[in-house]
Design a protein around this motif. Sequence first.
Motif, mmCIF file in Angstrom:
data_model
loop_
_atom_site.group_PDB
_atom_site.id
_atom_site.type_symbol
_atom_site.label_atom_id
_atom_site.label_comp_id
_atom_site.label_asym_id
_atom_site.label_seq_id
_atom_site.Cartn_x
_atom_site.Cartn_y
_atom_site.Cartn_z
ATOM 1 N N THR A 69 76.273 53.335 4.235
ATOM 2 C CA THR A 69 76.859 52.201 3.676
ATOM 3 C C THR A 69 77.941 52.415 2.870
ATOM 4 O O THR A 69 78.094 53.588 2.195
ATOM 5 C CB THR A 69 76.014 51.669 2.681
ATOM 6 O OG1 THR A 69 74.805 51.039 3.629
ATOM 7 C CG2 THR A 69 76.337 50.294 1.812
ATOM 8 N N LEU A 70 78.915 51.818 2.974
ATOM 9 C CA LEU A 70 80.376 51.784 2.046
ATOM 10 C C LEU A 70 79.972 51.814 0.599
ATOM 11 O O LEU A 70 79.434 50.814 0.243
ATOM 12 C CB LEU A 70 81.202 50.672 2.508
ATOM 13 C CG LEU A 70 82.865 50.982 2.181
ATOM 14 C CD1 LEU A 70 83.372 52.168 2.192
ATOM 15 C CD2 LEU A 70 83.497 49.634 1.973
ATOM 16 N N VAL A 71 80.423 52.772 -0.210
ATOM 17 C CA VAL A 71 80.120 52.880 -1.486
ATOM 18 C C VAL A 71 81.367 52.471 -1.992
ATOM 19 O O VAL A 71 82.300 53.406 -2.078
ATOM 20 C CB VAL A 71 79.729 54.364 -1.916
ATOM 21 C CG1 VAL A 71 79.430 54.232 -3.538
ATOM 22 C CG2 VAL A 71 78.469 54.679 -1.262
ATOM 23 N N PRO A 72 81.619 51.542 -3.006
ATOM 24 C CA PRO A 72 82.939 51.180 -3.483
ATOM 25 C C PRO A 72 83.268 52.033 -4.788
ATOM 26 O O PRO A 72 82.406 52.758 -5.205
ATOM 27 C CB PRO A 72 82.822 49.620 -4.150
ATOM 28 C CG PRO A 72 81.189 49.682 -4.259
ATOM 29 C CD PRO A 72 80.712 50.570 -3.055
ATOM 30 N N ARG A 120 75.553 50.511 8.682
ATOM 31 C CA ARG A 120 76.193 51.125 9.988
ATOM 32 C C ARG A 120 74.984 51.995 10.245
ATOM 33 O O ARG A 120 74.449 53.032 9.607
ATOM 34 C CB ARG A 120 77.315 51.592 10.112
ATOM 35 C CG ARG A 120 77.623 52.201 11.553
ATOM 36 C CD ARG A 120 79.068 52.917 11.355
ATOM 37 N NE ARG A 120 79.678 53.732 12.577
ATOM 38 C CZ ARG A 120 79.499 54.752 12.698
ATOM 39 N NH1 ARG A 120 78.918 55.626 12.108
ATOM 40 N NH2 ARG A 120 79.928 55.234 14.020
ATOM 41 N N VAL A 121 74.221 52.056 11.459
ATOM 42 C CA VAL A 121 73.163 53.050 11.649
ATOM 43 C C VAL A 121 73.721 53.963 13.018
ATOM 44 O O VAL A 121 73.870 53.432 13.921
ATOM 45 C CB VAL A 121 71.769 52.225 12.255
ATOM 46 C CG1 VAL A 121 70.644 53.156 12.402
ATOM 47 C CG2 VAL A 121 71.418 51.405 10.890
ATOM 48 N N ARG A 169 76.398 51.515 17.695
ATOM 49 C CA ARG A 169 75.893 51.555 16.408
ATOM 50 C C ARG A 169 75.713 50.344 15.678
ATOM 51 O O ARG A 169 76.645 49.550 15.312
ATOM 52 C CB ARG A 169 77.353 52.088 15.584
ATOM 53 C CG ARG A 169 77.878 53.333 16.090
ATOM 54 C CD ARG A 169 76.760 54.707 15.865
ATOM 55 N NE ARG A 169 77.165 55.937 16.270
ATOM 56 C CZ ARG A 169 77.427 56.384 17.363
ATOM 57 N NH1 ARG A 169 76.551 55.809 18.296
ATOM 58 N NH2 ARG A 169 77.780 57.434 17.777
ATOM 59 N N PRO A 170 74.326 49.905 15.650
ATOM 60 C CA PRO A 170 74.017 48.585 15.061
ATOM 61 C C PRO A 170 73.903 48.626 13.427
ATOM 62 O O PRO A 170 74.236 49.895 12.969
ATOM 63 C CB PRO A 170 72.367 48.438 15.439
ATOM 64 C CG PRO A 170 72.004 49.969 15.659
ATOM 65 C CD PRO A 170 73.305 50.720 16.171
ATOM 66 N N ARG A 171 73.612 47.721 12.980
ATOM 67 C CA ARG A 171 73.684 47.469 11.381
ATOM 68 C C ARG A 171 72.145 46.963 11.164
ATOM 69 O O ARG A 171 71.465 46.399 11.959
ATOM 70 C CB ARG A 171 74.482 46.554 10.805
ATOM 71 C CG ARG A 171 74.518 44.936 11.403
ATOM 72 C CD ARG A 171 75.304 44.303 10.899
ATOM 73 N NE ARG A 171 75.792 43.033 11.695
ATOM 74 C CZ ARG A 171 74.956 41.856 11.242
ATOM 75 N NH1 ARG A 171 74.408 41.858 10.218
ATOM 76 N NH2 ARG A 171 75.204 40.874 12.033
ATOM 77 N N LEU A 177 67.159 45.709 12.959
ATOM 78 C CA LEU A 177 68.407 46.444 13.709
ATOM 79 C C LEU A 177 69.325 45.510 14.500
ATOM 80 O O LEU A 177 68.900 45.037 15.619
ATOM 81 C CB LEU A 177 68.085 47.523 14.535
ATOM 82 C CG LEU A 177 67.975 48.869 14.079
ATOM 83 C CD1 LEU A 177 67.583 50.022 14.971
ATOM 84 C CD2 LEU A 177 69.210 49.303 13.197
ATOM 85 N N VAL A 178 70.496 45.117 14.183
ATOM 86 C CA VAL A 178 71.322 44.083 15.038
ATOM 87 C C VAL A 178 72.594 44.705 15.542
ATOM 88 O O VAL A 178 73.264 45.356 14.674
ATOM 89 C CB VAL A 178 71.629 42.878 13.951
ATOM 90 C CG1 VAL A 178 72.629 42.010 14.669
ATOM 91 C CG2 VAL A 178 70.414 42.226 13.302
ATOM 92 N N LEU A 179 72.964 44.540 16.770
ATOM 93 C CA LEU A 179 74.043 45.189 17.302
ATOM 94 C C LEU A 179 75.226 44.080 17.663
ATOM 95 O O LEU A 179 74.930 43.029 18.269
ATOM 96 C CB LEU A 179 73.665 45.896 18.592
ATOM 97 C CG LEU A 179 75.098 46.289 19.483
ATOM 98 C CD1 LEU A 179 75.620 47.489 18.476
ATOM 99 C CD2 LEU A 179 74.630 46.778 20.848
#
Length: 204
Positions: A69-72, A120-121, A169-171, A177-179
């Motif tokens: 996960t993006l860390v701000p 992103r997985v 690379r799903p999320r 889990l969604v692609l």
Amino acid sequence: MTTTSTRPASPPAGAPGARPSDDAGDEGPARHVLGLLTPHLRRPAEVDHAAALVAAVPGLPTGALVGSTLVPGAPQHLGLVVLTPSPLPEEVALAVATAAGADGAGTHVAERATSGVVDRVAVFPGREHLVGVLAARDLLAASAVEALVGLGGLALPADAVVDTRAHVRPRLADGRLVLDVQPSRGGRWVPFEPPVQHSCCSAH
């Protein structure tokens, strides 16, 4: 190093990718979350490498997901998160953190994953089977991916043809889990994330 647990929300009956259940009150399997502080991870390729090292740790339970996960902040980076169907023994959790090169606990990614969200997985069950061209139904049957979603939230029909390009690379969204896919040549679909990323979109 400890893990927290979460129980992802179930998709409505009949929704794309929904799995049948005999129990109307079933909320899906609990997932135990280990968030890691990984400020050295800036690009998806770096996450993929770290995730592969984590996946190879002895004792990691079957069915584990490893994502980011993006860390701000200044600077932005990608935090690594591991979701497992059972709690990690302390020694395995420490080995996972070492394999990832973690500096400590990643609170931000752990909180998001506990709520059922991972950007992103990179590691998930069945990913090794998602190579080449597959019908949507076969992609879902062969892996832990639960739904294929086109641009604008379009749910793909079961017979849609997906060229995985050997890079899936799903999320994790609402615990599922969604692609994300987009149209390609010849009426096929491809994962939204390309196998080789350019510098303009390499942040995540």
